[in-house]
Scaffold this motif. Structure first.
Motif, PDB file in Angstrom:
ATOM      1  N   ASN A 187       0.764  -1.279  -0.062  1.00 17.44           N
ATOM      2  CA  ASN A 187       0.064   0.113  -0.074  1.00 17.44           C
ATOM      3  C   ASN A 187       0.792   1.335   0.121  1.00 17.44           C
ATOM      4  O   ASN A 187       1.619   1.489   0.975  1.00 17.44           O
ATOM      5  CB  ASN A 187      -0.914  -0.219   1.269  1.00 17.44           C
ATOM      6  CG  ASN A 187      -2.050   1.221   1.357  1.00 17.44           C
ATOM      7  OD1 ASN A 187      -1.539   2.257   1.451  1.00 17.44           O
ATOM      8  ND2 ASN A 187      -3.254   0.830   1.115  1.00 17.44           N
ATOM      9  N   ALA A 188       0.689   2.180  -1.001  1.00 15.53           N
ATOM     10  CA  ALA A 188       1.533   3.344  -1.182  1.00 15.53           C
ATOM     11  C   ALA A 188       1.436   4.063   0.103  1.00 15.53           C
ATOM     12  O   ALA A 188       2.227   5.089   0.462  1.00 15.53           O
ATOM     13  CB  ALA A 188       1.130   3.852  -2.412  1.00 15.53           C
ATOM     14  N   ASN A 189       0.297   4.483   0.567  1.00 15.24           N
ATOM     15  CA  ASN A 189      -0.133   5.232   1.814  1.00 15.24           C
ATOM     16  C   ASN A 189       0.647   4.819   3.096  1.00 15.24           C
ATOM     17  O   ASN A 189       1.403   5.629   3.453  1.00 15.24           O
ATOM     18  CB  ASN A 189      -1.502   5.306   1.923  1.00 15.24           C
ATOM     19  CG  ASN A 189      -2.034   6.514   2.943  1.00 15.24           C
ATOM     20  OD1 ASN A 189      -1.365   7.563   2.904  1.00 15.24           O
ATOM     21  ND2 ASN A 189      -2.507   6.000   3.942  1.00 15.24           N
ATOM     22  N   PHE A 190       0.740   3.378   3.108  1.00 18.63           N
ATOM     23  CA  PHE A 190       1.406   3.075   4.253  1.00 18.63           C
ATOM     24  C   PHE A 190       3.053   3.051   4.016  1.00 18.63           C
ATOM     25  O   PHE A 190       3.711   3.474   5.036  1.00 18.63           O
ATOM     26  CB  PHE A 190       1.041   1.503   4.572  1.00 18.63           C
ATOM     27  CG  PHE A 190       1.975   0.762   5.615  1.00 18.63           C
ATOM     28  CD1 PHE A 190       1.245   1.050   6.830  1.00 18.63           C
ATOM     29  CD2 PHE A 190       2.897   0.060   5.536  1.00 18.63           C
ATOM     30  CE1 PHE A 190       1.899   0.466   8.254  1.00 18.63           C
ATOM     31  CE2 PHE A 190       3.538  -0.382   6.553  1.00 18.63           C
ATOM     32  CZ  PHE A 190       2.961  -0.280   7.912  1.00 18.63           C
ATOM     33  N   ARG A 191       3.314   2.952   2.848  1.00 13.56           N
ATOM     34  CA  ARG A 191       4.807   3.102   2.627  1.00 13.56           C
ATOM     35  C   ARG A 191       5.244   4.446   2.844  1.00 13.56           C
ATOM     36  O   ARG A 191       6.226   4.690   3.436  1.00 13.56           O
ATOM     37  CB  ARG A 191       5.086   2.587   1.120  1.00 13.56           C
ATOM     38  CG  ARG A 191       5.164   1.115   1.002  1.00 13.56           C
ATOM     39  CD  ARG A 191       5.819   0.625  -0.172  1.00 13.56           C
ATOM     40  NE  ARG A 191       5.390   1.476  -1.283  1.00 13.56           N
ATOM     41  CZ  ARG A 191       4.248   0.984  -2.110  1.00 13.56           C
ATOM     42  NH1 ARG A 191       3.750  -0.012  -1.799  1.00 13.56           N
ATOM     43  NH2 ARG A 191       4.012   1.749  -3.230  1.00 13.56           N
ATOM     44  N   ASP A 192       4.402   5.389   2.614  1.00 16.33           N
ATOM     45  CA  ASP A 192       4.795   6.815   2.765  1.00 16.33           C
ATOM     46  C   ASP A 192       4.500   7.192   4.331  1.00 16.33           C
ATOM     47  O   ASP A 192       5.411   7.917   4.846  1.00 16.33           O
ATOM     48  CB  ASP A 192       3.468   7.755   2.168  1.00 16.33           C
ATOM     49  CG  ASP A 192       4.086   9.266   2.201  1.00 16.33           C
ATOM     50  OD1 ASP A 192       4.890   9.515   1.456  1.00 16.33           O
ATOM     51  OD2 ASP A 192       3.246  10.190   2.784  1.00 16.33           O
ATOM     52  N   LYS A 193       3.951   6.556   5.096  1.00 12.98           N
ATOM     53  CA  LYS A 193       3.818   6.540   6.599  1.00 12.98           C
ATOM     54  C   LYS A 193       5.060   6.150   7.194  1.00 12.98           C
ATOM     55  O   LYS A 193       5.818   6.523   8.219  1.00 12.98           O
ATOM     56  CB  LYS A 193       2.584   5.988   7.148  1.00 12.98           C
ATOM     57  CG  LYS A 193       1.159   6.457   6.837  1.00 12.98           C
ATOM     58  CD  LYS A 193       0.076   5.984   7.568  1.00 12.98           C
ATOM     59  CE  LYS A 193      -1.098   6.551   7.345  1.00 12.98           C
ATOM     60  NZ  LYS A 193      -2.388   5.856   7.868  1.00 12.98           N
ATOM     61  N   LEU A 194       5.566   4.954   6.501  1.00 11.38           N
ATOM     62  CA  LEU A 194       6.854   4.509   7.132  1.00 11.38           C
ATOM     63  C   LEU A 194       7.987   5.458   6.930  1.00 11.38           C
ATOM     64  O   LEU A 194       9.086   5.758   7.739  1.00 11.38           O
ATOM     65  CB  LEU A 194       7.129   3.288   6.287  1.00 11.38           C
ATOM     66  CG  LEU A 194       6.419   1.890   6.757  1.00 11.38           C
ATOM     67  CD1 LEU A 194       6.620   0.925   5.570  1.00 11.38           C
ATOM     68  CD2 LEU A 194       6.861   1.342   7.940  1.00 11.38           C
TER      69      LEU A 194
END
Length: 231
Positions: A191-198
């Motif tokens: 999930n791109a959104n989760f990778r951004d949060k990481l």
């Protein structure tokens, strides 16, 4: 009776010397730049012929590690930190070359991005590794930020002798951003959104390590300019 006593004293002295030497020897990160660094070397794990972990629950490690690394680079640049990527595309870079790229940068730190793998699907969580004592604070700060993510499991910040850590001249950490072998974390990695949060958690920890708490994501002028004398 004097000979055994002499042998005992010599042995005790040798042991004391050994313990002292071992406790003061630091491999990796021999130059502590955590209060002065203006460059972050961002290392996306694996790449090219080296896929890293490949599991059905998420994309290959080399792909998601690069994506997180690229997002991290942008966030650090926005916070007035210079970045150097060990790779910026799907290419294979040997470990020693990655270390050399980091060691060529003066006044820097090294952050390697990875995802984990395990034979048991139930294993999950985040962990951050370091080799030198100078990098321990950064590793712990990154781990603490990652714990804010939903359902985060704390596997700790701990020492390790990975080559990219132990051969580094500056503080270096390796971040394991979850287990691709775990269904939940593997799907999150896709999930791109989760990778951004990481990337955001890691970036915030780095910026706070350099500039102090309360400056990340603030107004543009809230981050102090890098002291030119530290370059």
């Amino acid at each position: 009776m004097r000979m055994p006593r002499l042998s005992l004293l010599v042995g005790a002295a040798a042991l004391a010397f050994c313990l002292t030497s071992c406790s003061t020897t630091e491999t990796g990160g021999s130059k502590n730049t955590l209060r002065t660094f203006n460059t972050v070397v961002v290392d996306a794990g694996h790449g090219g012929r080296d896929n890293g972990a490949t599991r059905r629950y998420g994309p290959p490690e080399k792909i998601v590690a690069l994506d997180v690394a690229q997002r991290l680079r942008k966030k650090l640049n926005d916070s007035q930190l210079h970045t150097v990527m060990t790779r910026n595309s799907d290419v294979f870079i040997p470990l020693d070359e990655r270390v050399a790229i980091g060691n060529r940068q003066s006044n820097s730190i090294f952050v390697s991005i990875h995802f984990n793998d395990a034979t048991r699907r139930g294993v999950h969580g985040f962990e951050v590794y370091y080799s030198s004592a100078s990098a321990a604070d950064l590793a712990q700060r990154i781990q603490k930020k990652l714990m804010r993510l939903p359902k985060a499991v704390n596997r700790g910040a701990k020492p390790a002798r990975f080559r990219v850590l132990r051969n580094a001249h500056f503080p270096s950490v390796l971040v394991e951003c979850g287990f691709l072998s775990n269904r939940g974390e593997g799907e999150q990695a896709g999930n791109a959104n989760f990778r951004d949060k990481l990337a955001d958690c890691i970036s915030e920890a780095i910026v706070e390590e350099r500039f102090g708490s309360g400056v990340y994501n603030g107004p543009p002028n809230s981050v102090p300019p890098v002291d030119s004398t530290s370059r």
